[in-house]
Write an enzyme that holds these catalytic residues in place. Structure first.
Site, PDB file in Angstrom:
ATOM      1  N   THR A  96      -2.392   6.874   0.397  1.00 39.04           N
ATOM      2  CA  THR A  96      -3.601   6.960   1.210  1.00 39.04           C
ATOM      3  C   THR A  96      -4.420   8.095   0.635  1.00 39.04           C
ATOM      4  O   THR A  96      -3.868   9.037   0.051  1.00 39.04           O
ATOM      5  CB  THR A  96      -3.298   7.174   2.708  1.00 39.04           C
ATOM      6  OG1 THR A  96      -4.536   7.198   3.436  1.00 39.04           O
ATOM      7  CG2 THR A  96      -2.534   8.460   2.965  1.00 39.04           C
TER       8      THR A  96
ATOM      9  N   LYS B  70       0.873  -1.185   0.000  1.00 38.35           N
ATOM     10  CA  LYS B  70       0.000   0.000   0.000  1.00 38.35           C
ATOM     11  C   LYS B  70       0.905   1.229   0.000  1.00 38.35           C
ATOM     12  O   LYS B  70       1.660   1.442   0.964  1.00 38.35           O
ATOM     13  CB  LYS B  70      -0.879  -0.047   1.256  1.00 38.35           C
ATOM     14  CG  LYS B  70      -1.741   1.172   1.518  1.00 38.35           C
ATOM     15  CD  LYS B  70      -2.739   0.862   2.624  1.00 38.35           C
ATOM     16  CE  LYS B  70      -3.272   2.107   3.326  1.00 38.35           C
ATOM     17  NZ  LYS B  70      -4.014   2.990   2.450  1.00 38.35           N
TER      18      LYS B  70
ATOM     19  N   GLU C   8      -3.446   0.905  -3.462  1.00 38.18           N
ATOM     20  CA  GLU C   8      -4.027   0.670  -2.133  1.00 38.18           C
ATOM     21  C   GLU C   8      -4.100  -0.827  -1.828  1.00 38.18           C
ATOM     22  O   GLU C   8      -4.615  -1.216  -0.786  1.00 38.18           O
ATOM     23  CB  GLU C   8      -5.445   1.239  -2.073  1.00 38.18           C
ATOM     24  CG  GLU C   8      -5.526   2.753  -2.029  1.00 38.18           C
ATOM     25  CD  GLU C   8      -5.508   3.279  -0.597  1.00 38.18           C
ATOM     26  OE1 GLU C   8      -5.200   2.498   0.327  1.00 38.18           O
ATOM     27  OE2 GLU C   8      -5.813   4.454  -0.416  1.00 38.18           O
TER      28      GLU C   8
END
Ligand SMILES: CC(=O)Nc1ccn([C@@H]2O[C@H](CO)[C@@H](O)[C@H]2O)c(=O)n1
Length: 106
Positions: free
Chosen positions: A24, A21, A74
């Protein structure tokens, strides 16, 4: 707001630490992170420190413009990412993609 700190829901910790990931997506309240700066990252639930991230970029994005490419960064599918964002930021169209790189962990 302390721009040298960032929190994540605990359920994303493993994906951040493994490098799966790398972005954000946040709302207006978190658009002030400074590219090039290093932030101390802790869990939202119990404020437990778990790593340092270097902020690479902060880029405005509309909810309706999210693509598979964002989802990939993500480690989710696009429908999953949209569900997660709707849960955290219901009805918010103006969002920011914060791209980061892992600097150090425990
Ligand atoms: C704890 C806190 O203050 N806020 C948030 C807000 C968002 N996120 C994650 O960012 C991505 C897109 O929004 C998804 O992976 C979210 O789960 C998070 O972990 N924590």
């Amino acid at each position: 707001m302390d721009w040298s700190k960032m929190t994540f829901f605990e359920r994303f910790e493993a994906d951040i630490l493994s490098g799966k990931k790398t972005i954000t997506i946040r709302d207006e309240a978190e658009k002030g992170y400074v590219p090039g700066s290093v932030v101390q990252v802790s869990t939202y639930e119990d404020d437990r420190w778990f790593c340092e991230l270097k902020i690479l970029s902060v880029t405005p994005i509309k909810f309706s413009e999210l693509t598979e490419f964002h989802a990939e960064q993500e480690n989710m599918t696009l429908p999953q990412l949209k569900d997660v964002i709707q849960e955290i930021y219901p009805g918010i169209e103006s969002l920011y993609v914060i791209q980061y790189q892992l600097v150090s962990d425990h």
